[in-house]
Design a protein around this motif. Structure first.
Motif, PDB file in Angstrom:
ATOM      1  N   ASN A 165       0.796  -1.237   0.000  1.00 39.48           N
ATOM      2  CA  ASN A 165       0.000   0.000   0.000  1.00 39.48           C
ATOM      3  C   ASN A 165       0.825   1.283   0.000  1.00 39.48           C
ATOM      4  O   ASN A 165       0.262   2.375  -0.009  1.00 39.48           O
ATOM      5  CB  ASN A 165      -0.950   0.036   1.201  1.00 39.48           C
ATOM      6  CG  ASN A 165      -1.955  -1.094   1.166  1.00 39.48           C
ATOM      7  OD1 ASN A 165      -2.431  -1.460   0.092  1.00 39.48           O
ATOM      8  ND2 ASN A 165      -2.256  -1.658   2.329  1.00 39.48           N
ATOM      9  N   SER A 166       2.137   1.186   0.030  1.00 40.67           N
ATOM     10  CA  SER A 166       2.926   2.423   0.070  1.00 40.67           C
ATOM     11  C   SER A 166       4.256   2.295  -0.667  1.00 40.67           C
ATOM     12  O   SER A 166       4.691   3.222  -1.343  1.00 40.67           O
ATOM     13  CB  SER A 166       3.188   2.835   1.528  1.00 40.67           C
ATOM     14  OG  SER A 166       3.879   1.808   2.216  1.00 40.67           O
ATOM     15  N   LYS A 167       4.898   1.164  -0.560  1.00 43.97           N
ATOM     16  CA  LYS A 167       6.222   0.987  -1.139  1.00 43.97           C
ATOM     17  C   LYS A 167       6.124   0.780  -2.645  1.00 43.97           C
ATOM     18  O   LYS A 167       5.266   0.047  -3.131  1.00 43.97           O
ATOM     19  CB  LYS A 167       6.900  -0.219  -0.491  1.00 43.97           C
ATOM     20  CG  LYS A 167       8.328  -0.448  -0.929  1.00 43.97           C
ATOM     21  CD  LYS A 167       8.901  -1.652  -0.182  1.00 43.97           C
ATOM     22  CE  LYS A 167      10.335  -1.922  -0.598  1.00 43.97           C
ATOM     23  NZ  LYS A 167      10.896  -3.095   0.124  1.00 43.97           N
ATOM     24  N   THR A 168       6.986   1.445  -3.414  1.00 44.99           N
ATOM     25  CA  THR A 168       7.004   1.285  -4.869  1.00 44.99           C
ATOM     26  C   THR A 168       8.276   0.570  -5.295  1.00 44.99           C
ATOM     27  O   THR A 168       9.365   0.863  -4.803  1.00 44.99           O
ATOM     28  CB  THR A 168       6.920   2.648  -5.573  1.00 44.99           C
ATOM     29  OG1 THR A 168       8.021   3.463  -5.160  1.00 44.99           O
ATOM     30  CG2 THR A 168       5.613   3.350  -5.254  1.00 44.99           C
ATOM     31  N   LEU A 169       8.116  -0.386  -6.215  1.00 43.07           N
ATOM     32  CA  LEU A 169       9.240  -1.146  -6.745  1.00 43.07           C
ATOM     33  C   LEU A 169       9.188  -1.110  -8.267  1.00 43.07           C
ATOM     34  O   LEU A 169       8.108  -1.151  -8.864  1.00 43.07           O
ATOM     35  CB  LEU A 169       9.197  -2.595  -6.259  1.00 43.07           C
ATOM     36  CG  LEU A 169       9.329  -2.814  -4.748  1.00 43.07           C
ATOM     37  CD1 LEU A 169       9.116  -4.283  -4.408  1.00 43.07           C
ATOM     38  CD2 LEU A 169      10.688  -2.355  -4.251  1.00 43.07           C
TER      39      LEU A 169
END
Length: 364
Positions: free
Chosen positions: A189-193
């Protein structure tokens, strides 16, 4: 301090105490061994695999063929991919393809590129052309078209055959597709990869001289990408209200099992040695005071002249009398060696001692 130590040794040497201790140690050994066996029957840790991103790429192809009017096709000029394609009747193929990218994780952004390359392969020569390419957004999740003009292609192949002086027996017309997306996914819900993916399907049209039908095949149309991480969870065991790591529990069970087995063996060995060393009380008395004890089988010794009989409860008292009065102690028994008693005749007094474990204690 010495008396307390002697008391403890006496308690340890008692048969009842040893039996009770053996029962306790055996129970502890069985429990420890069972725990040790259990600790090796389950894994020390469990592994759980979690997925950050799961992305699927799929390439789909269909076509219609433009053909000459003929009886085999009921004078139709367009046929579907479910019908055979005859080489002499084929004009061209109208290929439709889609490239679809799906993800179980929300995708924030997709960018990238694509290319389409044509390769002509014959038994005599081969040649490659890049016929399309550009930004991935032009073809992503859309219906795309590719027309293969077989009339022009086979005219071109015939010209090259004449130039190189060859006569090809097989022809492969291959379209190589290359899709190279770069995606940015949102995890937790928050971390981008960000990931770079690729898919390289190919469409192959083959013809062999002497055969009437053209083969149409598609290869490498799907690919799945996963980014996973693994968590290792130690196994815990609850024992007597305590929660222990399985490795600690295994070590404790092994140590307890070894200690209990060692103590059981020690008690068994010492008990055996003690039993072998244990002698009847009469033998102990004779061995200790053999210088002042004589043996007899007559029950009449001293009874005729004695007018008074003193029964002693402690053999040491008889030893004192024998030492002071310089009289021998007589061991009296029947011919079978049983009914042993000790007497000391002092003029008209006869001292008598009947041995028992409770009334005698040898001083070492």
């Amino acid at each position: 301090m010495v008396s307390k130590l002697n008391l403890k040794l006496k308690v340890f040497k008692s048969q009842g105490f040893r039996i009770a201790l053996l029962i306790v140690l055996t129970t502890a050994f069985v429990i420890s061994t069972a725990g040790l066996v259990y600790s090796y029957s389950v894994p020390t840790a469990t592994r759980e695999v979690y997925t950050y991103v799961k992305v699927s790429q799929k390439f789909s192809v269909d076509y219609v063929a433009y053909v000459k009017e003929s009886l085999i096709y009921d004078n139709r000029t367009v046929i579907t991919s479910r019908e055979p394609i005859y080489f002499k009747l084929l004009k061209g193929l109208n290929v439709t393809y889609t490239y679809v990218l799906t993800s179980e994780t929300p995708i924030k952004n997709v960018r990238g590129s694509y290319t389409v390359t044509l390769a002509l392969n014959t038994t005599s020569w081969s040649k490659t052309f890049t016929i399309a390419g550009g930004d991935l957004s032009e073809v992503l999740n859309k219906t795309n078209y590719l027309y293969i003009n077989f009339t022009e292609l086979f005219d071109y192949i015939s010209k090259v055959d004449k130039e190189v002086g060859g006569s090809s027996k097989t022809y492969d017309i291959i379209y190589y597709f290359s899709f190279k997306p770069t995606i940015t996914a949102v995890v937790n819900n928050s971390k981008t990869l960000t990931y770079q993916l690729s898919l390289t399907p190919k469409v192959k049209v083959s013809y062999e001289v002497g055969k009437s039908v053209i083969d149409f095949t598609v290869q490498d149309t799907e690919k799945e990408f996963k980014d996973t991480y693994e968590l290792i969870n130690p196994t815990y065991v609850r024992v007597f209200g305590l929660t222990l790591d399985l490795s600690v529990f295994r070590l404790a069970s092994m140590t307890s099992s070894f200690i209990c087995s060692g103590l059981i063996a020690f008690i068994a060995i010492t008990s055996t040695i003690s039993s072998s060393r244990e002698k009847p009380l009469v033998d102990k008395l004779i061995n200790k005071y053999k210088d002042i004890i004589i043996a007899s089988t007559s029950d009449e010794i001293g009874t005729t002249q004695a007018s008074r009989k003193v029964v002693l409860t402690d053999f040491k008292d008889m030893v004192k009398v024998a030492t002071i009065r310089k009289k021998p102690i007589i061991k009296v028994s029947n011919e079978a060696g049983s009914n042993v008693r000790f007497i000391l005749v002092d003029d008209d007094v006869i001292y008598e001692y009947i041995p028992s474990e409770e009334s005698f204690k040898i001083q070492k």
